[in-house]
Design a protein around this motif. Structure first.
Motif, short mmCIF file in Angstrom:
data_model
loop_
_atom_site.label_atom_id
_atom_site.label_comp_id
_atom_site.label_asym_id
_atom_site.label_seq_id
_atom_site.Cartn_x
_atom_site.Cartn_y
_atom_site.Cartn_z
N ALA A 93 116.93 127.80 5.73
CA ALA A 93 115.75 127.88 7.33
C ALA A 93 115.54 125.93 8.38
N GLU A 94 115.23 125.53 6.81
CA GLU A 94 115.60 124.62 7.43
C GLU A 94 116.81 123.84 7.78
N ASN A 95 117.87 123.89 7.49
CA ASN A 95 119.59 123.80 7.40
C ASN A 95 119.99 124.42 9.46
N VAL A 96 119.34 125.61 9.61
CA VAL A 96 119.47 126.27 10.80
C VAL A 96 118.18 124.91 12.15
N ALA A 97 117.29 125.16 11.86
CA ALA A 97 116.50 124.28 11.64
C ALA A 97 117.77 123.04 12.50
N LYS A 98 118.05 122.19 11.66
CA LYS A 98 118.89 120.69 11.56
C LYS A 98 119.66 120.87 12.48
N ILE A 99 121.01 122.05 12.37
CA ILE A 99 121.93 122.71 13.54
C ILE A 99 120.97 122.18 14.83
N VAL A 100 120.26 124.01 14.98
CA VAL A 100 119.84 123.79 16.17
C VAL A 100 119.40 122.63 17.41
N ASN A 101 118.29 121.96 15.90
CA ASN A 101 117.71 120.86 16.34
C ASN A 101 119.09 119.81 17.22
N TYR A 102 120.32 119.31 16.69
CA TYR A 102 120.93 118.64 17.19
C TYR A 102 121.49 119.01 18.85
N VAL A 103 121.70 120.85 18.36
CA VAL A 103 122.29 121.52 20.02
C VAL A 103 121.28 121.15 20.96
N THR A 104 120.24 121.05 21.07
CA THR A 104 119.09 121.94 22.00
C THR A 104 118.87 120.09 22.40
N GLU A 105 119.98 118.62 21.29
CA GLU A 105 119.65 117.75 21.74
C GLU A 105 121.27 117.69 22.87
N GLY A 106 122.04 118.29 22.42
CA GLY A 106 123.22 117.83 23.54
C GLY A 106 124.08 117.36 22.40
N HIS A 107 124.40 117.08 21.19
CA HIS A 107 124.88 116.55 20.39
C HIS A 107 125.67 118.39 19.86
N TYR A 108 126.90 118.53 20.23
CA TYR A 108 127.44 119.73 19.34
C TYR A 108 128.24 119.79 17.99
N GLN A 109 128.65 117.78 18.96
CA GLN A 109 129.74 117.79 17.65
C GLN A 109 129.18 118.07 16.08
N LEU A 110 127.98 116.78 16.75
CA LEU A 110 126.73 116.41 15.48
C LEU A 110 126.76 118.02 15.05
N ALA A 111 125.88 118.72 15.25
CA ALA A 111 125.96 119.94 15.00
C ALA A 111 127.01 120.71 14.50
N CYS A 112 128.32 120.46 14.69
CA CYS A 112 129.23 121.14 14.07
C CYS A 112 129.13 120.48 12.42
N MET A 113 129.19 119.18 11.93
CA MET A 113 129.23 118.40 11.51
C MET A 113 128.29 118.44 10.31
#
Ligand code: SF4
Length: 191
Positions: free
Chosen positions: A139-159
């Motif tokens: 869950a904490e990893n999912v949250a980190k990814i979704v956080n980047y996404v909601t900030e518009g940092h798609y490539q960071l989410a992918c990294m």
């Protein structure tokens, strides 16, 4: 030159281990539906060319899948040309290169029924959360990814997705390209 580095029988295992989420999604949809629309065939076809699938293998791979949905005649008439075209064997014989993340994120927004695009840019964050939880991600990893996404940092989410799924602490590269994601993953797996 990596032409021929990847063969058809390698695609299923490679898609699970080393494909970025956008290409994993295209591969799975093609396997399930035996079809992809034009935008998906283009994005995935050029990626496969980039990882080293030869034209003959591309024609066999796409032919085996698409002929199950549209029939072999239509495949030969309407689809095979585009595959040869991607490899520079038809039309203006240009050497087309696989799409970068920026191009995928910014152009040709997918519509309903399309599977191309960037998973992080073009998936509703709630569905994205479900998708990664369904894959067993903490869950904490999912949250980190979704956080980047909601900030518009798609490539960071992918990294972040790369770090989590490939088991590395911190990416040693800035992600610009789906083929780069693949190559970096292969470096880790093959030492
Ligand atoms: Fe694909 Fe790039 Fe989006 Fe990752 S950030 S899913 S590699 S387009």
């Amino acid at each position: 030159n990596n032409a021929g580095a990847v063969t058809i029988d390698m695609l299923d295992p490679l898609s699970r281990k080393s494909f970025p989420p956008c290409m994993q999604q295209l591969h799975q949809s093609l396997r399930q539906n035996h079809h992809l629309r034009y935008g998906g065939r283009l994005q995935y076809g050029l990626f496969l060319k980039g990882i080293g699938l030869l034209l003959e293998d591309a024609l066999r791979f796409w032919g085996a899948e698409l002929s199950q949905s549209v029939g072999i005649d239509k495949f030969q008439k309407a689809y095979a040309y585009n595959i040869r075209y991607n490899y520079g064997k038809e039309g203006k014989r240009a050497n087309f290169t696989p799409y970068s993340c920026a191009k995928i994120i910014l152009s040709n927004h997918p519509a309903n029924g399309d599977y191309h695009g960037c998973v992080f840019r073009h998936t509703d964050p709630a569905l994205l959360r479900q998708k990664f939880q369904g894959q067993g991600m903490a869950a904490e990893n999912v949250a980190k990814i979704v956080n980047y996404v909601t900030e518009g940092h798609y490539q960071l989410a992918c990294m972040k997705h790369f770090e989590i799924t490939q088991g590395v602490k911190e990416c040693s590269f800035g992600l610009q390209h789906p083929n780069q994601y693949f190559e970096e993953s292969q470096k880790i797996l093959n030492g």
